[in-house]
Design a protein around this motif. Structure first.
Motif, mmCIF file in Angstrom:
data_model
loop_
_atom_site.group_PDB
_atom_site.id
_atom_site.type_symbol
_atom_site.label_atom_id
_atom_site.label_comp_id
_atom_site.label_asym_id
_atom_site.label_seq_id
_atom_site.Cartn_x
_atom_site.Cartn_y
_atom_site.Cartn_z
ATOM 1 N N ALA A 234 0.832 -1.199 0.000
ATOM 2 C CA ALA A 234 0.000 0.000 0.000
ATOM 3 C C ALA A 234 0.871 1.255 0.000
ATOM 4 C CB ALA A 234 -0.906 -0.003 1.235
ATOM 5 N N ALA A 235 0.370 2.298 -0.639
ATOM 6 C CA ALA A 235 1.068 3.588 -0.597
ATOM 7 C C ALA A 235 1.060 4.120 0.835
ATOM 8 C CB ALA A 235 0.389 4.578 -1.539
ATOM 9 N N ASP A 236 1.997 5.006 1.140
ATOM 10 C CA ASP A 236 2.141 5.475 2.528
ATOM 11 C C ASP A 236 1.267 6.684 2.844
ATOM 12 O OD1 ASP A 236 3.436 7.385 1.073
ATOM 13 O OD2 ASP A 236 5.381 7.163 2.053
ATOM 14 N N LYS A 237 0.387 7.061 1.936
ATOM 15 C CA LYS A 237 -0.597 8.107 2.209
ATOM 16 C C LYS A 237 -1.984 7.470 2.213
ATOM 17 C CE LYS A 237 -0.397 12.134 0.114
ATOM 18 N NZ LYS A 237 -0.571 13.173 -0.949
ATOM 19 N N TRP A 238 -2.691 7.607 3.321
ATOM 20 C CA TRP A 238 -4.012 6.988 3.464
ATOM 21 C C TRP A 238 -5.098 8.051 3.553
ATOM 22 C CZ3 TRP A 238 -2.911 3.097 8.068
ATOM 23 C CH2 TRP A 238 -1.957 2.161 7.647
ATOM 24 N N HIS A 239 -6.238 7.713 2.975
ATOM 25 C CA HIS A 239 -7.443 8.535 3.103
ATOM 26 C C HIS A 239 -8.472 7.726 3.888
ATOM 27 C CE1 HIS A 239 -6.325 11.518 -0.118
ATOM 28 N NE2 HIS A 239 -5.514 10.511 -0.430
ATOM 29 N N LEU A 240 -8.981 8.277 4.965
ATOM 30 C CA LEU A 240 -9.981 7.599 5.805
ATOM 31 C C LEU A 240 -11.284 8.403 5.792
ATOM 32 C CD1 LEU A 240 -7.270 6.317 6.839
ATOM 33 C CD2 LEU A 240 -8.320 6.253 9.106
ATOM 34 N N ASP A 241 -12.385 7.688 5.735
ATOM 35 C CA ASP A 241 -13.679 8.365 5.765
ATOM 36 C C ASP A 241 -14.730 7.395 6.263
ATOM 37 O OD1 ASP A 241 -15.289 10.614 5.416
ATOM 38 O OD2 ASP A 241 -15.982 9.915 3.445
ATOM 39 N N GLU A 242 -15.868 7.929 6.646
ATOM 40 C CA GLU A 242 -16.974 7.112 7.142
ATOM 41 C C GLU A 242 -18.271 7.640 6.522
ATOM 42 O OE1 GLU A 242 -16.733 10.718 9.049
ATOM 43 O OE2 GLU A 242 -15.148 9.190 9.053
ATOM 44 N N VAL A 243 -19.178 6.723 6.226
ATOM 45 C CA VAL A 243 -20.438 7.096 5.597
ATOM 46 C C VAL A 243 -21.559 6.309 6.257
ATOM 47 C CG1 VAL A 243 -20.224 5.355 3.761
ATOM 48 C CG2 VAL A 243 -21.620 7.373 3.373
ATOM 49 N N VAL A 244 -22.713 6.932 6.412
ATOM 50 C CA VAL A 244 -23.820 6.276 7.087
ATOM 51 C C VAL A 244 -24.447 5.231 6.167
ATOM 52 C CG1 VAL A 244 -25.537 8.000 6.353
ATOM 53 C CG2 VAL A 244 -25.920 6.662 8.426
ATOM 54 N N VAL A 245 -24.797 4.071 6.756
ATOM 55 C CA VAL A 245 -25.451 2.985 6.027
ATOM 56 C C VAL A 245 -26.635 2.509 6.868
ATOM 57 C CG1 VAL A 245 -25.194 0.689 5.022
ATOM 58 C CG2 VAL A 245 -23.255 2.271 5.005
ATOM 59 N N ARG B 80 -6.421 0.726 14.116
ATOM 60 C CA ARG B 80 -5.588 -0.366 14.615
ATOM 61 C C ARG B 80 -5.538 -1.526 13.622
ATOM 62 N NH1 ARG B 80 -7.950 -1.077 19.264
ATOM 63 N NH2 ARG B 80 -6.547 0.259 20.469
ATOM 64 N N ARG B 81 -6.681 -1.844 13.008
ATOM 65 C CA ARG B 81 -6.731 -2.892 11.978
ATOM 66 C C ARG B 81 -5.818 -2.551 10.810
ATOM 67 N NH1 ARG B 81 -11.858 -6.018 10.894
ATOM 68 N NH2 ARG B 81 -11.500 -5.396 8.716
ATOM 69 N N LEU B 82 -5.853 -1.312 10.386
ATOM 70 C CA LEU B 82 -5.052 -0.894 9.238
ATOM 71 C C LEU B 82 -3.562 -0.970 9.534
ATOM 72 C CD1 LEU B 82 -7.140 2.220 8.132
ATOM 73 C CD2 LEU B 82 -6.811 0.135 6.791
ATOM 74 N N ILE B 83 -3.160 -0.462 10.693
ATOM 75 C CA ILE B 83 -1.737 -0.439 11.037
ATOM 76 C C ILE B 83 -1.205 -1.852 11.260
ATOM 77 C CG2 ILE B 83 -0.096 0.306 12.809
ATOM 78 C CD1 ILE B 83 -1.730 2.863 13.085
ATOM 79 N N ALA B 84 -2.025 -2.728 11.840
ATOM 80 C CA ALA B 84 -1.596 -4.111 12.058
ATOM 81 C C ALA B 84 -1.297 -4.800 10.737
ATOM 82 C CB ALA B 84 -2.687 -4.871 12.812
ATOM 83 N N ARG B 85 -1.985 -4.411 9.689
ATOM 84 C CA ARG B 85 -1.800 -5.077 8.405
ATOM 85 C C ARG B 85 -0.791 -4.385 7.504
ATOM 86 N NH1 ARG B 85 -6.303 -5.880 3.729
ATOM 87 N NH2 ARG B 85 -4.938 -6.921 2.246
ATOM 88 N N PHE B 86 -0.792 -3.050 7.491
ATOM 89 C CA PHE B 86 0.029 -2.318 6.526
ATOM 90 C C PHE B 86 1.181 -1.542 7.158
ATOM 91 C CE2 PHE B 86 -4.275 -2.515 4.656
ATOM 92 C CZ PHE B 86 -3.981 -3.177 3.473
ATOM 93 N N GLY B 87 1.263 -1.513 8.473
ATOM 94 C CA GLY B 87 2.277 -0.709 9.116
ATOM 95 C C GLY B 87 1.838 0.743 9.199
#
Length: 236
Positions: free
Chosen positions: A75-86, A124-131
């Protein structure tokens, strides 16, 4: 799809694995319902029920998603995080999604809350997998501040709605499928479907507007070859 006519049969299945894999591919690649896939197969002389298609999608969608995640580049070292209602059964749930700088989906997580605890769990899930990433871009939701500071202290946190257009666009296919499916029936169903759907679409959506016609055809052929190798790995 260009799949060899003869592949080892799936034990316990009446139809060849080529047909099962084609149904899963068509369902996830296009905005189709299980009834649409049933009709598509019927036009090709394959008589199968929509319930069978649903079971194939649920059972083997996870297989293809796992293979894609296993073989994807770092994965690239720049992440975009967002949340949307479902909305699910009248209850407001939140779909948390992360993509990297290339627009590839890193992970999704359906949660009942949109607070710091939920943000921490997802990060935490993301960092555990991708650093740890170099940059994390979010909207102005304050729930991100402490989790990012605690779990990715060295990362630059940019909280600005205008910088997050890349991930805003990744929500559109989810909205389209949500409408087609008449909304998700449960958080588990939403998590299972979207985890497979996002990753399968990653290898077949090559950002055509950035490629010449020849380059796009090469990318598409490579995606089909990759899919074919995953079909051979299918097991019961």
């Amino acid at each position: 799809m260009k799949i060899p006519a003869e592949m080892p049969r799936l034990k316990g299945f009446r139809f060849p694995r080529e047909i099962v894999a084609y149904a899963v591919w068509a369902y996830h690649r296009f905005a189709m319902s299980t009834a649409d896939v049933e009709d598509l197969l019927a036009e090709r002389g394959v008589i199968v029920s929509r319930e069978a298609v649903r079971k194939w999608v649920n059972r083997f969608g996870r297989h293809f998603a796992h293979c894609i995640k296993r073989d994807r580049p770092a994965a690239a070292d720049k992440w975009h995080l967002d949340e949307v209602v479902v909305p699910i059964n009248g209850v407001k749930m939140w779909l948390w999604r992360a993509v990297d700088a290339r627009g590839d989906v890193l992970d999704i997580l359906v949660q009942p809350r949109r607070n710091a605890k939920a943000a921490r769990r997802f990060l935490r899930r993301l960092i555990a997998r991708f650093g740890q990433p170099r940059v994390i871009i979010t909207d102005k939701l304050r729930s991100y501040i402490k989790p990012v500071r605690q779990l990715a202290a060295d990362a630059e946190h940019r909280a600005h709605k205008g910088l997050n257009n890349r991930i805003e666009g990744s929500h559109r296919p989810t909205r389209k499928r949500e409408k087609l499916m008449g909304r998700f029936k449960s958080p588990r169903q939403a998590q299972r479907f979207l985890s497979a759907h996002d990753h399968i679409n990653t290898i077949f959506k090559s950002r055509r507007y950035r490629l010449s016609a020849t380059s796009y055809r090469h990318a598409r052929a490579d995606a089909f070859d990759l899919w074919q190798s995953y079909v051979l790995e299918m097991t019961t």
